[in-house]
Scaffold this active site. Structure first.
Site, PDB file in Angstrom:
ATOM      1  N   LYS A  80     -86.156  86.944-103.116  1.00  0.00           N
ATOM      2  CA  LYS A  80     -86.961  87.982-102.475  1.00  0.00           C
ATOM      3  C   LYS A  80     -87.885  88.622-103.504  1.00  0.00           C
ATOM      4  O   LYS A  80     -87.489  88.829-104.657  1.00  0.00           O
ATOM      5  CB  LYS A  80     -86.002  89.012-101.861  1.00  0.00           C
ATOM      6  N   SER A 160     -85.010  93.515 -94.104  1.00  0.00           N
ATOM      7  CA  SER A 160     -86.235  93.351 -94.858  1.00  0.00           C
ATOM      8  C   SER A 160     -86.317  92.006 -95.597  1.00  0.00           C
ATOM      9  O   SER A 160     -87.381  91.640 -96.085  1.00  0.00           O
ATOM     10  CB  SER A 160     -86.363  94.484 -95.884  1.00  0.00           C
ATOM     11  N   SER A 184     -80.401  94.564 -94.322  1.00  0.00           N
ATOM     12  CA  SER A 184     -81.571  93.785 -94.715  1.00  0.00           C
ATOM     13  C   SER A 184     -81.290  92.335 -95.068  1.00  0.00           C
ATOM     14  O   SER A 184     -82.219  91.551 -95.233  1.00  0.00           O
ATOM     15  CB  SER A 184     -82.287  94.457 -95.889  1.00  0.00           C
TER      16      SER A 184
END
Length: 376
Positions: A80, A160, A184
């Protein structure tokens, strides 16, 4: 050799590499070609690592010399883009950081490299890990656009860690790393049909990871099978093996994987039931499988979530973000913004690009909060 290569799981690919039937270079070349074909419409990635092929060649050389760093040596992983890694931008999805790429490796990336894994790409995400404004769109960032769901165009990939989940579903890599404060990892894993775990806070290092809350943030592994995710979790926690898997992959790498014999007890709160017959039926079926595996399942009571619970959590997050993100930005080498206040100012000055879809109320609250030192 199983085909196509992009469908290989991490442990399956590692077994083939150990047997000499597959090279890391061949796998990475195949995955890069797949990314080039699909990524223009998916927006799951912020960037591809410019040295991905060089990393793969180095892994192949280690295996050829009989000195792999771990059983996952040469296996590609996507991280990420709120996780710093040399060679990747580390934007946290924000245009405020797009011009100042990461100049260091986060602690967890150091562990990935120590295991010989190939850092393939940086995944798109909900900007500032989905804690910028009250009406955010999961999977959207100023730096990366809107992540689509590989299973059905126009549907949410969650957030996310949207890009991490979508990249796995699109078969860009067998493994990915996400981060979670509150849902997330598990949300995009569910919406993208993959596996994700939020490890216990503190078991995976968070240095070099853009923070929201030190008391709640945790990076975690994502993959397409429980066994693959378990193997990546071992690397992230620093407890991975240093050998080569047996032919065809590690024992237990399939759906019959059984956990080591321990005294597991799982709490199942009834308030988590949704009222939807299919969803609740799947939940009950899963609990049955867990019991059949010898794990005790006990019913536990939890209070119903009310508006005050959510408000209290926001209070904690904005105050911790004020301190933790300020400290992170102030210590990040070459950062174009050195505080949350500077991020707010940047977004205001570039409102057409950054604030066209939703606001930045949480960042503004963090600036105004006075951090952990604020009066009770």
């Amino acid at each position: 050799m199983p085909a196509p290569l992009h469908d290989l799981g991490a442990l399956e690919a590692a077994g083939l590499m150990a047997d000499g039937e597959l090279t890391s270079l061949a796998l990475v070349e195949h995955l890069l070609a797949r990314i080039a074909q699909r990524e223009p419409t998916l927006h799951a990635l912020i960037a591809v690592h410019p040295q991905a092929l060089e990393q793969a060649r180095a892994a192949d050389a280690r295996r050829a010399s009989g000195a792999p760093l771990s059983s996952l040596d040469g296996i590609p992983v996507i991280i990420k883009d709120n996780i710093e890694a040399v060679g990747l931008p580390g934007t946290v999805g924000s245009l405020a950081l797009a011009g100042s790429p990461a100049g260091r490796d986060a602690g967890l990336v150091t562990r990935l490299r120590a295991a010989g894994m190939v850092i393939l790409a940086a995944a798109n995400l909900s900007e500032w890990a989905n804690f910028r404004g009250k009406h955010s769109t999961s999977g959207w960032s100023g730096a990366g656009g809107l992540t689509d769901n590989p299973w059905r165009a126009g549907r949410s990939a969650g957030g996310s860690s949207s890009g991490s989940g979508a990249a796995l579903a699109a078969r860009y890599a067998p493994l990915a790393v996400g981060t979670e404060t509150d849902g997330s990892i598990t949300c995009p894993a569910a919406l993208c049909g993959v596996v994700g775990i939020k490890p216990t806070v503190g078991t995976v290092p968070i240095d070099g990871v853009a923070p929201i809350s030190a008391s709640q943030d945790s990076p975690g592994p994502m993959g397409r099978s429980i066994a693959d995710v378990e193997a990546l979790l071992a690397v992230l926690t620093g407890s991975h093996d240093s050998g080569v898997p047996t032919a065809g992959g590690r024992e237990g790498s399939g759906s019959d994987f059984a956990p080591p014999v321990r005294r597991y007890v799982l709490g199942a709160p009834a308030v988590w039931l949704t009222g939807d017959p299919e969803t609740d039926g799947l939940f009950a079926h899963t609990l049955g499988l867990i019991r059949a595996a010898g794990i005790a399942v006990v019913a536990i009571g939890l209070p119903d979530k009310d508006d005050q619970v959510g408000a209290d959590e926001i209070t904690v997050l904005v105050h911790e973000m004020s301190d933790d993100l300020d400290a992170y930005l102030g210590s990040r080498p070459g950062s174009a913004v050195a505080s949350v206040a500077e991020v707010v100012a940047f977004n205001t000055a570039h409102a057409d690009a950054e604030l066209a879809h939703y606001g930045q109320e949480y960042l503004e609250q963090a600036v105004a909060s006075a951090g952990r030192a604020a009066p009770q």
